[in-house]
Design an enzyme around this catalytic site. Structure first.
Site, PDB file in Angstrom:
ATOM      1  N   GLY A  72      -4.586  -6.294   2.929  1.00 24.83           N
ATOM      2  CA  GLY A  72      -4.775  -7.732   3.054  1.00 24.83           C
ATOM      3  C   GLY A  72      -4.780  -8.135   4.523  1.00 24.83           C
ATOM      4  CG  ASN A 158       4.329 -14.644   2.253  1.00 16.45           C
ATOM      5  OD1 ASN A 158       3.669 -15.613   2.614  1.00 16.45           O
ATOM      6  ND2 ASN A 158       5.049 -13.937   3.087  1.00 16.45           N
ATOM      7  CB  ALA A 207      -4.759  -2.873  -4.629  1.00 15.42           C
ATOM      8  CG  HIS A 208       0.645  -3.546  -1.610  1.00 14.08           C
ATOM      9  ND1 HIS A 208       1.942  -3.916  -1.364  1.00 14.08           N
ATOM     10  CD2 HIS A 208      -0.101  -4.083  -0.625  1.00 14.08           C
ATOM     11  CE1 HIS A 208       1.962  -4.646  -0.246  1.00 14.08           C
ATOM     12  NE2 HIS A 208       0.744  -4.765   0.205  1.00 14.08           N
ATOM     13  CB  CYS A 332       5.594  -8.307   7.528  1.00 17.56           C
ATOM     14  SG  CYS A 332       4.669  -8.049   6.037  1.00 17.56           S
TER      15      CYS A 332
HETATM   16  C1  LIG Z   1       0.321 -13.954   1.823  1.00 22.07           C
HETATM   17  C2  LIG Z   1       0.130 -12.562   2.338  1.00 22.07           C
HETATM   18  N1  LIG Z   1      -0.948 -12.288   3.066  1.00 22.07           N
HETATM   19  C3  LIG Z   1      -1.189 -11.060   3.548  1.00 22.07           C
HETATM   20  C4  LIG Z   1      -0.301 -10.030   3.331  1.00 22.07           C
HETATM   21  C5  LIG Z   1      -0.587  -8.678   3.892  1.00 22.07           C
HETATM   22  O1  LIG Z   1      -1.093  -7.819   2.905  1.00 22.07           O
HETATM   23  P1  LIG Z   1      -1.040  -6.246   3.126  1.00 22.07           P
HETATM   24  O2  LIG Z   1       0.360  -5.817   2.892  1.00 22.07           O
HETATM   25  O3  LIG Z   1      -2.007  -5.689   2.116  1.00 22.07           O
HETATM   26  O4  LIG Z   1      -1.502  -6.013   4.512  1.00 22.07           O
HETATM   27  C6  LIG Z   1       0.861 -10.269   2.591  1.00 22.07           C
HETATM   28  C7  LIG Z   1       1.858  -9.216   2.388  1.00 22.07           C
HETATM   29  O5  LIG Z   1       3.030  -9.465   2.169  1.00 22.07           O
HETATM   30  C8  LIG Z   1       1.077 -11.568   2.075  1.00 22.07           C
HETATM   31  O6  LIG Z   1       2.154 -11.861   1.357  1.00 22.07           O
END
Ligand SMILES: Cc1ncc(COP(=O)(O)O)c(C=O)c1O
Length: 394
Positions: A72, A158, A207-208, A332
């Site tokens: 993402g 999130n 996908a995860h 993150c």
């Molecule tokens: C709202 C949102 N956008 C983007 C991401 C990033 O996705 P990825 O882990 O596939 O890089 C996350 C991951 O927590 C997310 O919650």
């Protein structure tokens, strides 16, 4: 050893669905490079194109509007970079205005990218959010001008689960001829997502977050929207994302989506009930607590709670000792003790933002899991509050 393990951190990531695992084990046979013309390459290509149709169909897109990517984060970076593009080869830089509008409750992969683009000359404006974390439509509308190139607002937050009014956001941007991206990483698999209903021009998925594998995602790019690849090299993904395709990941992602077609709706209904019980149970047993996020327009399994006089990190550690996995903000951002930028944006203040926990429930959670949390959680808060009062008294 805890009495039980309860995973309530599905917004960080989800376990792989057993059917996805099966499909991926079988998919290991399709090892050929999808760009090769021989039988082995053609076999991999067939599976990738089949997956593309499944992913596209699920969100109402055409298969050639789907680009498979590595995450993402990559999809979001790709879209934002189009609007800061300086390269002569794609021509985007000549046609597109540079200003980007976003919000300050976005995921760090949006926020850090726009900060970097700003350093390189892009103008970035942030739409306000209200106390539930929803983007203020009036403010956003006022920010959009003829200089705006892109509006990028997440579909679901999130940390607090708030759902944004993407349809209205897209309409007001389109009325002024401005294109719209939505980061739907947290929305796909939890609520219905259809690009024709939302009328967005770009959409990110990963996908995860919906019981698929890690390291694979997709970017929807509406036909005719300006595009500039972030990763250049071979002709994969019609020249829009170089790099040998992750056949196995793509097969897994498509299988996860196939499972969502029948499992998402019943799972959402169950999650709403579990969340309601969790919320009621917490309200009844813990004093001085505040729920963050929108009460109705919210992801079915996300519950974010703040409590006075306790640090979220301490609660997380104590819950972990009881086998309960939660989060204090976006995964993150963990490792940093800064209060959540999302909670700060909603105006709750640094102290409350520090004392917050996110429960994100998933399809395999049960009422027994919730009752277990309700048995363990209140005594932890009580104990930590007593400790902090004793510490304050010296
Ligand atoms: C709202 C949102 N956008 C983007 C991401 C990033 O996705 P990825 O882990 O596939 O890089 C996350 C991951 O927590 C997310 O919650």
């Amino acid at each position: 050893m805890p009495e039980r393990y309860v995973y309530m951190d599905h917004n960080a990531t989800t376990p792989i669905h057993p059917e996805v695992k099966k499909a991926m084990i079988e998919g290991m046979e399709y090892f050929g490079n999808a760009s090769s013309f021989h039988y082995f390459g053609r076999l991999a290509r067939k599976h990738i194109e089949n997956a593309r149709e499944i992913v596209a169909g699920f969100i109402g897109a055409n298969p050639d509007e789907i680009i498979f990517v590595g995450s993402g984060s990559e999809a979001n970076n790709t879209v934002l970079n189009i609007y800061a593009c300086q390269c002569p080869c794609c021509g985007v830089s000549l046609k597109q205005p540079k200003e980007i509008i976003t919000s300050n409750v976005e995921h760090p992969c949006i926020l850090r990218t726009v900060e970097c683009l700003r350093e390189r000359g892009t103008t970035v404006r942030y739409a306000d959010v209200d106390s539930s974390g929803k983007v203020d439509l009036t403010h956003l509308k006022n920010l959009v001008t003829e200089n705006t190139g892109l509006v990028s607002i997440m579909m679901a937050n999130n940390e607090i689960g708030t759902l944004m009014d993407i349809k209205e956001i897209a309409k007001s941007a389109h009325d002024k001829g401005v294109l719209v991206h939505t980061d739907a990483v947290q929305a796909v698999g939890k609520v219905s997502v259809n690009v024709n209903d939302l009328k967005v021009d770009f959409l990110t998925m990963s996908a995860h977050k919906f019981y698929g594998p890690k390291g694979v995602g997709a970017l929807y790019v509406r036909k005719g929207a300006p595009f500039c690849p972030m990763i250049r090299g071979g002709h994969q993904e019609k020249g829009r994302r170089a790099g040998t395709e992750n056949t196995l990941g793509i097969i897994g992602m498509a299988k996860a989506i196939e499972m969502l077609k029948t499992e998402m709706a019943p799972s959402s209904e169950k999650l709403k009930k579990l969340k309601q019980r969790l919320r009621e149970g917490i309200t009844q047993t813990i004093k001085d607590i505040y729920f963050n996020g929108h009460i109705d327009d919210s992801l079915p399994g996300t519950l974010n709670v703040s409590f006075d006089g306790v640090e979220g990190e301490a609660v997380l550690l104590y819950l972990d000792m009881e086998g309960i996995a939660v989060s204090t903000g976006s995964a993150c951002a963990s490792g940093s003790l800064d209060p959540s930028h999302v909670l700060l944006a909603t105006g709750i203040g640094a102290e409350k933002a520090h004392g917050s926990i996110r429960f994100s429930l998933g399809k395999d959670n049960t009422m027994e899991d919730v009752e277990y949390v309700l048995k363990k959680f209140p005594p932890i808060i009580e104990k930590l509050r007593k400790m902090s009062t004793a510490y304050a008294k010296g």
